[in-house]
Enzyme design. Structure first.
Site, short mmCIF file in Angstrom:
data_model
loop_
_atom_site.label_atom_id
_atom_site.label_comp_id
_atom_site.label_asym_id
_atom_site.label_seq_id
_atom_site.Cartn_x
_atom_site.Cartn_y
_atom_site.Cartn_z
N SER A 33 1.00 -1.38 0.11
CA SER A 33 0.11 -0.09 0.20
C SER A 33 0.77 1.03 0.06
O SER A 33 1.82 1.36 0.61
CB SER A 33 -1.00 -0.13 1.20
OG SER A 33 -1.63 1.15 1.27
N GLY A 34 0.63 2.22 -1.03
CA GLY A 34 1.39 3.64 -1.06
C GLY A 34 2.55 3.19 -1.94
O GLY A 34 3.35 4.27 -2.00
N THR A 76 -1.93 2.31 -8.08
CA THR A 76 -3.12 2.58 -8.48
C THR A 76 -2.79 3.77 -9.59
O THR A 76 -3.52 3.84 -10.71
CB THR A 76 -4.30 3.47 -7.44
OG1 THR A 76 -4.69 2.62 -6.33
CG2 THR A 76 -5.27 3.96 -8.16
N ASN A 114 -0.78 5.95 2.80
CA ASN A 114 -1.25 6.24 1.45
C ASN A 114 -2.64 7.07 1.70
O ASN A 114 -3.48 6.62 2.06
CB ASN A 114 -1.47 4.90 0.53
CG ASN A 114 -1.57 5.42 -0.93
OD1 ASN A 114 -1.72 6.41 -1.23
ND2 ASN A 114 -1.98 4.39 -1.66
N SER A 138 -5.55 5.05 -0.96
CA SER A 138 -5.25 3.59 -0.78
C SER A 138 -6.41 2.83 -1.26
O SER A 138 -7.31 3.09 -1.13
CB SER A 138 -4.87 2.98 0.43
OG SER A 138 -4.58 1.66 0.52
N SER A 139 -5.90 1.91 -2.32
CA SER A 139 -7.20 1.10 -2.81
C SER A 139 -7.68 0.01 -1.58
O SER A 139 -6.85 -0.77 -1.41
CB SER A 139 -6.80 0.27 -4.05
OG SER A 139 -6.55 1.25 -5.00
N GLY A 158 -1.51 -4.72 -1.95
CA GLY A 158 -0.28 -5.20 -1.93
C GLY A 158 0.11 -5.83 -0.56
O GLY A 158 -1.11 -5.90 0.44
N GLU A 164 0.41 -6.71 3.24
CA GLU A 164 0.40 -5.83 4.29
C GLU A 164 0.93 -6.32 5.74
O GLU A 164 0.24 -7.44 5.83
CB GLU A 164 -1.08 -5.35 4.26
CG GLU A 164 -1.57 -4.32 3.31
CD GLU A 164 -2.94 -3.95 3.22
OE1 GLU A 164 -3.37 -3.06 2.72
OE2 GLU A 164 -3.63 -4.45 4.27
#
Length: 975
Positions: A104-105, A109, A156, A159-160, A387, A389
């Site tokens: 994440s981050g 995306t 992020n 973040s998705s 991603g 985590e």
């Protein structure tokens, strides 16, 4: 090798590292990041480091640089991977996919958006309206899905919180004709709870801060997010890079473009508002009865859901249970009511999100496509999924996310190894076995039937009676006690980092992760009471009703036990991996350089951890298995043929393979290469760098040679164009002159027989091409011919014609436009005119001259190069030099028959030399003219010539002479 990147930026491909080690890998990655190079290749994999700043490398100019180019022809970039996937799909008619992974981050995306942007930019060159519509909707769908599926987290700002796989369908021409989106595991728990410093989904804040007042009033909500319990944690957070107000408008516009109706958009807002109101519901107890303490909120919820207030209240406080044939209403406790309220909020948001995805799919899916008529429909898939985590508190969602990454990592290694092995076998090169971490053991740990963690979790959920998370943990300890990648506090009593009856640890390929079992059972069951489903199905809002089709079942109808969340997610992952495995994969591996979102900071340990768990070093080793570089023979020759005299500019050997062999032998690299059936394989990067250096040296020489040839070609082309233009110009001018002369001859043909000798004849208008040079002369001629009966004018004409014959083209100004007076001393010096008159009369009496031809003030230059003011008087018998300071006393007299010639200068100085038989030339410069700019050289020369020629012609003959002279003059000018 990637072109146009020198070694000052590091190695553009990790495969070309001198030594494959983690230290060298990290050093190269850091060096490129610090130099502003955020993309690096590993073969055909792009490693992307989040720059945390806007970069001007995604514009139209950059797109054109990568369009249609091979992967290694340009520096590493996302566009190169996107173009490679597109070319494979279009040229080889193969389905392809681009897998974007990272934590994440890390920028997944954004990478997916740039890939979509590139594909949209290079397709539909004919601008077909339907294709443009599909492209626009595919791009706009990103905006909508981000609003409802993304959130601000501590790592992020965008973040998705769901996984997305988008298939883009292309027709046989390579233009997009539709698409389909699959979404995976929305983090719906974020609807009711966020960690400190995080926000709920963007959609809530966009509605509150961007919605117009009228809309908010109709939804019974206010702008302040901190008023609502579900989102108040994130309501205090100000994020500089997020503008909720502007995003609200952008999302609303995108939904309209995609095709959402006004009623559908309004229903979306009502659902969001309902969830916010649900979070503010509180329950209390009156004796044994559970009550809703703020009943006004129930009325608002009923209005928003288009259902009765009583039905809403009953669904929140009671649960309908069927026992045999009897149906009873079982009242909730406060705890059960709160659980039901939260479950409803999460379920409504998840169902809304899935409905939005389904609605987009309905609009963008390929319709009326017949492969027999339109050709094969090919696909490019883009996977943007969460991603790996590791949080402080890792629960069910993180467990599923990390399992997903295990599956994708397994697929990645398998496909890369498989591709390498297949390529070696195709080319007849011996395959060298590669040792790598095979994470199949971890995948089996999670998904294996009867023994895997998911199976143990499902079994615990199906047990009768009260099932707790602790029971689930006991089941794991019992079945996985001997597994090398699983442990808990019970199995490792001395490990104080694990809590008894709460934590277990799994050794993932990316590192060890401790999970808390709290909430695993509830989240896996994902229980939503049937009462809520019936409540929403019975809504009078058709859009809301359509979202809950299972609500039509009555309480007495026996339904099959629904699949658990873990089973659904496992099945979707297996399906996704199968889908990706049948496509040609391309990879983007994203890395997050730091946790503070700084564009300058590269945290070594942070990045090292990601490099390790992404398996990038293993990828390099696989790619370097024996040979670091490989290329087809034609393309290899195209790049390096200038190095060898046998291959430049073209070879005459039997095949490209033989030519490559001859080239490498000549460079002394034959020991470091292998020759496959269609490709040459180079073992070490040093050989490739040496080839690049030799190529760079030769390219400079070739460029200079090409510049010389091209400049010569350009000069010759320019010369030919100028010469052709001049030939055309000359021919045109000659034509215009001839046409004009013919017209003049026609008009003045019979002037000799006319009474006025052609005075009434009008001169034709000169052509523009000659007007500037000849207009003044023609005007003079016309005036002369028109008034020729005057004897004085006739004398002037003879003089002017003589001057024109003698000096044409020699002097710019002959004075033809003015009247020629001849005797200028009286006019130029009126104060001494009387003295000059007396002297000239005395000379006339003495020398018997008939008339004065010319007189003028002059400046005389003697043989000692001294200048003196004098005057010149020319009669029909003598040339006199006079002294104007002594009342024009004659100083010298030269008979005209002793004058042998006259020389004049071509400039504006009016210098005249009178040549004599005794070689005692008189050199003077005309001066004292009034006006001072008047030129008298032409008059002096013409007057003397006409006198010496003693030419007298009748007017008609003179006209013809003038025309003859003018004709000669025009022809000279036109040439």
């Amino acid at each position: 090798m990637a072109e146009h990147e020198s070694l000052e930026f590091g190695k553009a491909d990790f495969v070309l590292l001198d030594n494959v080690s983690l230290e060298e890998f990290m050093a190269n990655l850091k060096h490129r990041f610090e130099k502003g190079r955020i993309y690096t290749y590993i073969g055909e994999v792009v490693v992307s480091v989040n720059p945390y700043r806007a970069m001007n490398i995604y514009g139209r100019d950059t797109i054109e640089q990568y369009k249609g180019r091979e992967l290694y022809e340009r520096p590493p970039h996302l566009f190169a991977i996107a173009d490679a996937a597109y070319k494979a799909m279009k040229r080889r008619n193969k389905d392809t996919c681009i897998v974007i992974s990272g934590e994440s981050g890390a920028g997944k995306t954004e990478a997916s958006k740039y890939i979509m942007q590139y594909i949209a930019a290079i397709t539909n060159p004919n601008q077909r309206a339907e294709v443009e519509r599909v492209k626009n909707m595919l791009l706009k769908s990103n905006c909508v899905l981000e609003a409802f599926g993304n959130a601000k987290t501590n790592r992020n700002d965008n973040s998705s919180r769901f996984g997305k796989y988008m298939d883009i369908n292309f027709d046989f021409k390579g233009d997009p004709i539709g698409g389909h989106i699959n979404n995976y595991l929305l983090e719906k728990s974020r609807v009711i709870f966020q960690q400190e410093g995080e926000r709920s989904f963007h959609s809530f804040y966009q509605l509150l801060r961007g919605g117009p007042e009228s809309l908010l009033r109709s939804l019974h909500i206010q702008k302040d997010p901190t008023v609502y319990n579900y989102i108040k944690v994130g309501g205090h957070i100000k994020v500089s890079c997020i503008n909720d107000g502007a995003d609200f408008k952008a999302v609303a516009d995108a939904m309209k473009v995609i095709g959402f109706t006004g009623d559908e958009i309004q229903t979306v807002y009502k659902i969001l508002a309902t969830i916010l109101h649900l979070g503010n519901l509180t329950f209390g107890v009156d004796g044994d009865i559970t009550l809703i303490e703020n009943s006004k909120v129930v009325s608002v919820i009923g209005d928003l859901l288009s259902t009765k207030e009583d039905n809403v209240e009953k669904a929140l406080l009671y649960r309908t249970v069927a026992t045999g044939r009897d149906v009873i209403d079982k009242q909730h406790t406060v705890q059960e009511a709160s659980y039901g309220r939260d479950a409803l909020a999460k379920a409504m948001y998840e169902r809304l999100f899935c409905w939005i995805v389904g609605r987009i799919n309905d609009i963008i899916e390929v319709k009326n496509y017949d492969a027999r008529v339109h050709g094969k429909n090919t696909v490019i898939g883009v996977l943007d999924i969460y991603g790996f985590e590791i949080f402080q508190n890792n629960s069910f969602e993180q467990f599923c996310i990390n399992y997903c990454n295990e599956k994708l990592q397994q697929l990645f290694i398998q496909l890369v190894l498989k591709q390498e092995q297949e390529e070696y076998q195709r080319e007849g090169i011996p395959w060298k076995h590669i040792d790598y971490f095979n994470n199949q053991i971890i995948v089996d740990l999670v998904e294996q039937q009867h023994k895997g963690i998911f199976s143990v979790l499902d079994e615990a959920c199906m047990n009768v009676g009260k099932v707790t998370d602790e029971v689930f943990l006991q089941g794991l300890n019992g079945k996985l006690a001997k597994h090398a990648h699983y442990t808990s506090r019970k199995l490792s009593p001395t490990d104080k980092s694990l809590e008894f009856d709460r934590d277990f640890r799994i050794k993932h390929y990316a590192g060890d992760v401790v999970y808390s079992v709290v909430g695993f059972i509830d989240k896996n069951k994902d229980t939503l009471f049937q009462d809520f489903k019936r409540l929403l199905y019975n809504s009078s809002n058709p859009v809301l009703k359509g979202m809950w089709p299972e609500g039509k079942l009555s309480i007495t109808e026996v339904t099959k036990r629904p699949l658990t969340a873990a089973t659904l997610f496992k099945n979707s992952m297996i399906s996704l991996v199968e889908n990706l495995a049948c496509k040609e994969p391309y990879y983007v591996r994203c890395i997050k350089p730091n946790d503070v979102k700084s564009p300058l900071l590269f945290e070594q340990e942070r990045c090292r951890h990601q490099v390790e768990y992404l398996g990038l070093l293993e990828n390099v080793r696989v790619r370097r298995a024996g040979f670091a570089y490989r290329q087809t023979y034609p393309r290899f020759l195209q790049r390096y043929k200038m190095i060898s005299e046998f291959t430049w500019p073209n070879h005459d050997l039997p095949s490209d393979k033989d030519a490559v062999r001859r080239l490498l032998q000549g460079c002394g690299f034959d020991h470091d290469v292998a020759y496959g059936k269609t490709k040459v394989f180079i073992r070490t990067p040093r050989t490739l760098f040496s080839l690049e250096e030799q190529r760079a040296e030769m390219v400079q020489r070739i460029v200079l040679f090409l510049q010389k040839v091209w400049r010569g070609t350009i000069a010759r082309m320019r010369y030919r164009r100028m010469r052709a233009a001049l030939v055309i110009l000359r021919a045109y001018r000659r034509y215009k002159v001839k046409s004009y002369i013919r017209e003049v001859n026609r008009r003045f043909k019979n002037v000799g027989s006319m009474k006025d000798y052609g005075r009434h004849v009008k001169w034709p208008t000169p052509p523009k091409v000659l007007l500037k040079q000849t207009g003044q002369h023609l005007t003079v001629c016309a005036c002369l011919v028109a008034s020729f009966w005057n004897t004085h004018i006739a004398l002037q004409v003879r003089a002017k014609v003589a001057s024109l014959e003698a000096l044409k083209g020699q002097r710019a100004d002959l004075g033809l436009q003015r009247a020629w007076e001849g005797n200028y001393l009286k006019r130029d010096s009126p104060e001494t005119a009387s003295s000059f008159t007396l002297v000239s009369s005395e000379l006339q009496r003495k020398d018997k001259f008939m008339r004065v031809l010319f007189s003028c003030n002059v400046r005389k230059i003697n043989r000692f190069h001294k200048a003196e003011d004098r005057a010149v008087l020319i009669t029909d018998r003598h040339l006199y030099k006079m002294d104007p300071l002594k009342q024009y006393k004659p100083m010298k007299s030269i008979p005209l028959y002793n004058v042998t010639g006259v020389s004049v200068s071509p400039g504006k100085d009016q210098l005249v030399v009178f040549h004599t038989k005794d070689s005692r030339d008189l050199v003077v410069c005309l001066q004292g003219m009034v006006p001072s700019t008047e030129s008298r050289i032409g008059e002096l020369v013409g007057t003397l010539l006409s006198h010496f020629k003693r030419l007298f012609l009748p007017p008609a003959r003179l006209s013809v002479a003038c025309l003859f002279i003018l004709n000669s003059f025009f022809m000279h000018q036109s040439s």
